[in-house]
Design a protein around this motif. Structure first.
Motif, mmCIF file in Angstrom:
data_model
loop_
_atom_site.group_PDB
_atom_site.id
_atom_site.type_symbol
_atom_site.label_atom_id
_atom_site.label_comp_id
_atom_site.label_asym_id
_atom_site.label_seq_id
_atom_site.Cartn_x
_atom_site.Cartn_y
_atom_site.Cartn_z
ATOM 1 N N PRO A 119 0.825 -1.212 0.000
ATOM 2 C CA PRO A 119 0.000 0.000 0.000
ATOM 3 C C PRO A 119 0.852 1.251 0.000
ATOM 4 N N SER A 120 0.417 2.246 -0.785
ATOM 5 C CA SER A 120 1.126 3.523 -0.813
ATOM 6 C C SER A 120 0.280 4.647 -0.236
ATOM 7 N N GLY A 121 -1.040 4.602 -0.468
ATOM 8 C CA GLY A 121 -1.910 5.630 0.083
ATOM 9 C C GLY A 121 -1.997 6.890 -0.732
ATOM 10 N N PHE A 122 -1.231 7.017 -1.823
ATOM 11 C CA PHE A 122 -1.232 8.250 -2.587
ATOM 12 C C PHE A 122 -2.414 8.322 -3.542
ATOM 13 N N GLY A 123 -3.028 7.189 -3.883
ATOM 14 C CA GLY A 123 -4.248 7.239 -4.672
ATOM 15 C C GLY A 123 -5.367 7.925 -3.919
ATOM 16 N N LEU A 124 -5.479 7.638 -2.618
ATOM 17 C CA LEU A 124 -6.496 8.296 -1.799
ATOM 18 C C LEU A 124 -6.200 9.785 -1.637
ATOM 19 N N VAL A 125 -4.917 10.148 -1.634
ATOM 20 C CA VAL A 125 -4.573 11.568 -1.552
ATOM 21 C C VAL A 125 -5.118 12.311 -2.765
ATOM 22 N N GLY A 126 -4.949 11.734 -3.964
ATOM 23 C CA GLY A 126 -5.472 12.363 -5.170
ATOM 24 C C GLY A 126 -6.986 12.418 -5.184
ATOM 25 N N LEU A 127 -7.631 11.336 -4.736
ATOM 26 C CA LEU A 127 -9.096 11.335 -4.701
ATOM 27 C C LEU A 127 -9.624 12.376 -3.721
ATOM 28 N N ARG A 128 -8.996 12.472 -2.568
ATOM 29 C CA ARG A 128 -9.443 13.480 -1.589
ATOM 30 C C ARG A 128 -9.256 14.890 -2.142
ATOM 31 N N GLU A 129 -8.167 15.111 -2.884
ATOM 32 C CA GLU A 129 -7.948 16.422 -3.494
ATOM 33 C C GLU A 129 -9.047 16.733 -4.503
ATOM 34 N N ARG A 130 -9.446 15.732 -5.283
ATOM 35 C CA ARG A 130 -10.497 15.935 -6.290
ATOM 36 C C ARG A 130 -11.836 16.224 -5.634
ATOM 37 N N VAL A 131 -12.192 15.458 -4.601
ATOM 38 C CA VAL A 131 -13.486 15.631 -3.945
ATOM 39 C C VAL A 131 -13.549 16.967 -3.215
ATOM 40 N N GLU A 132 -12.469 17.325 -2.512
ATOM 41 C CA GLU A 132 -12.471 18.597 -1.789
ATOM 42 C C GLU A 132 -12.487 19.779 -2.739
ATOM 43 N N ALA A 133 -11.916 19.630 -3.939
ATOM 44 C CA ALA A 133 -11.971 20.714 -4.920
ATOM 45 C C ALA A 133 -13.407 20.990 -5.365
ATOM 46 N N LEU A 134 -14.276 19.994 -5.262
ATOM 47 C CA LEU A 134 -15.686 20.160 -5.619
ATOM 48 C C LEU A 134 -16.548 20.526 -4.420
ATOM 49 N N GLY A 135 -15.928 20.798 -3.284
ATOM 50 C CA GLY A 135 -16.689 21.189 -2.097
ATOM 51 C C GLY A 135 -17.217 20.038 -1.283
ATOM 52 N N GLY A 136 -16.771 18.809 -1.562
ATOM 53 C CA GLY A 136 -17.252 17.646 -0.816
ATOM 54 C C GLY A 136 -16.214 17.145 0.163
ATOM 55 N N HIS A 137 -16.469 15.969 0.713
ATOM 56 C CA HIS A 137 -15.520 15.354 1.633
ATOM 57 C C HIS A 137 -15.509 13.859 1.397
ATOM 58 N N LEU A 138 -14.371 13.248 1.701
ATOM 59 C CA LEU A 138 -14.161 11.822 1.464
ATOM 60 C C LEU A 138 -13.633 11.190 2.738
ATOM 61 N N THR A 139 -14.170 10.023 3.045
ATOM 62 C CA THR A 139 -13.694 9.246 4.186
ATOM 63 C C THR A 139 -13.317 7.859 3.698
ATOM 64 N N ALA A 140 -12.219 7.358 4.202
ATOM 65 C CA ALA A 140 -11.749 6.023 3.833
ATOM 66 C C ALA A 140 -11.072 5.408 5.042
ATOM 67 N N GLY A 141 -11.419 4.165 5.332
ATOM 68 C CA GLY A 141 -10.826 3.495 6.473
ATOM 69 C C GLY A 141 -11.478 2.157 6.720
ATOM 70 N N PRO A 142 -10.963 1.432 7.694
ATOM 71 C CA PRO A 142 -11.531 0.115 7.990
ATOM 72 C C PRO A 142 -12.938 0.218 8.553
ATOM 73 N N GLY A 143 -13.766 -0.735 8.148
ATOM 74 C CA GLY A 143 -15.117 -0.825 8.677
ATOM 75 C C GLY A 143 -15.224 -1.974 9.663
ATOM 76 N N GLY A 144 -16.422 -2.449 9.867
ATOM 77 C CA GLY A 144 -16.623 -3.552 10.780
ATOM 78 C C GLY A 144 -16.244 -4.890 10.174
ATOM 79 N N ALA A 145 -15.829 -5.831 11.032
ATOM 80 C CA ALA A 145 -15.507 -7.205 10.636
ATOM 81 C C ALA A 145 -14.412 -7.260 9.575
ATOM 82 N N GLY A 146 -13.432 -6.367 9.680
ATOM 83 C CA GLY A 146 -12.306 -6.402 8.772
ATOM 84 C C GLY A 146 -12.573 -5.861 7.390
ATOM 85 N N SER A 147 -13.692 -5.184 7.178
ATOM 86 C CA SER A 147 -14.005 -4.634 5.862
ATOM 87 C C SER A 147 -13.329 -3.281 5.682
ATOM 88 N N TRP A 148 -13.398 -2.785 4.458
ATOM 89 C CA TRP A 148 -12.841 -1.471 4.122
ATOM 90 C C TRP A 148 -13.923 -0.654 3.433
#
Length: 407
Positions: A345-374
């Protein structure tokens, strides 16, 4: 901040150790002089302690004075001599430390003080001197290792920040290139239709023809400006591959990418063709959302499916997209699967996606969910609708349509 605090505590500890050893040397010197503190050996102990504490002048000054005092008075100066040898070895002056130990032992053998360094054991204090040198070597190597590790961690932190910044810049360039395609297409349609209407100027009022010509000129000028400003983002090396100044910066037909307004169902079908299990729920039509939202949705789903296929290829994925106002919603959840060892994992793909979403006035969340999901979720609000046409604008539109007449 934590490193500076650790260095401060280390300095305080060193001051305390040197002070205690100096007081011990003074006490030992007084005990060998029938309890008299105002003697030459107690003064020498104080001077040696001050030199070891402050380290003035050359690095060999304090060890040399301490070695001389230990060679003359012997055992009362042993603790300060051990500290001097320890500091020399920690600073990678091992030959000097060995020489100081040899000089002190030789001086005691020749001068024979009241309590020599060769007493009370048969082998004398040579073992203690050797242990001090070994301990100093270990401490110095550990100190240098910690310093090198801290520098490496700082280097990695700076490198990661630079890579994140590069990912954001690359995503902004991609957004600009995509919007160049979309806006160029729409401006071309405006120029085309206004040009078609302008060809019927014989049947149109002169004021309408003037406005059509103005609209066509404005659209073509805007298209040219857009190509000049954003066209270079499509092919950065195009300026060096062509010598024609009029076409410099314009991509060749073979270099032009596929149309950017692609449906998200395409990338989902491609992932299913690669044996990925995907459950899809799409509410609303893509036309209900702005073009920039549709581009962001495509990139979000594409990146999420790629990450799921990379890190847990056998895990089913749930994709939910809602284009309906007041906001475009995207949610991708992949359950726990068997992680692949090849995935780094590098994590830089999520950095670009967050930049794109925030540029449109939105917000993005990414992280582990329940029971080992993402889980990856994004919310992009739709732009506020403009004011509706008033009576004056409605009547002006009606009169203009009457003047133009049927097509």
């Amino acid at each position: 901040m934590h490193q500076e605090r650790s260095q401060n505590w280390a300095a305080y500890g060193r001051y305390a150790v040197v002070t205690l050893l100096t007081l011990g040397a003074v006490q030992n010197g007084a005990s060998t002089a029938d309890g008299q503190y105002l003697t030459l050996r107690t003064a020498a102990a104080g001077v040696c302690g001050a030199l070891l504490l402050l380290r003035p002048g050359h690095w060999l000054l304090a060890p040399a004075v301490t070695t001389a005092a230990a060679g003359v008075w012997g055992w009362p100066m042993l603790s300060l001599l051990l500290l001097a040898l320890f500091q020399l070895a920690a600073d990678r002056h091992v030959p000097a430390a060995v020489a100081c130990a040899a000089v002190a032992l030789t001086g005691n053998a020749l001068l024979r003080p009241a309590i020599s360094l060769w007493r009370p054991q048969q082998y004398g204090s040579s073992l203690f001197l050797l242990l001090a040198i070994v301990a100093g070597l270990w401490m110095g190597n550990r100190r240098r290792l910690v310093r090198a590790l801290n520098a490496q961690v700082e280097h990695l932190r700076i490198e990661r920040e630079l890579r994140e910044q590069a990912a954001r810049v690359a995503e902004r360039s991609a957004i600009a290139a995509e919007m160049h395609d979309v806006l160029a297409h729409r401006l071309s349609l405006i120029a085309l239709h206004t040009g078609v209407l302008a060809t019927r100027k014989d049947s149109l009022p002169s004021s309408v023809v003037e406005r059509l010509l103005l609209l066509r000129t404005a659209s073509t000028d805007a298209l040219t400006d857009l190509r000049d400003v954003l066209g270079a983002l499509r092919t950065p090396d195009a300026a060096t591959t062509t010598g024609d100044p009029t076409t410099r910066g314009a991509p060749s037909p073979a270099e032009r990418p596929a149309p950017v307004l692609r449906d998200v169902r395409e990338v989902i079908e491609q992932a299913r063709a690669a044996a990925q299990h995907i459950d899809t729920v799409i509410d609303g039509a893509p036309e209900e959302a702005p073009a920039a939202h549709r581009l962001a949705v495509f990139r979000l789903v594409q990146e999420a499916l790629t990450n799921a296929r990379k890190h847990a290829p056998d895990a089913p994925v749930r994709v939910r997209v809602d284009y309906r106002p007041p906001a475009t919603l995207v949610e991708i959840i992949n359950t726990a699967g068997t992680p692949t060892r090849q995935a780094v994992p590098s994590g830089f793909g999520l950095v670009g996606l967050r930049e794109r979403v925030e540029a449109l006035g939105g917000h993005l969340t990414a992280g582990p969910g329940g029971a080992g999901s993402w889980r990856l979720a994004a919310r992009i609000p739709h732009p506020a609708p403009g004011p509706g046409p008033g009576p004056a604008s409605a009547s002006a539109s009606a009169s203009a349509s009457e003047q133009i007449g049927p097509a």
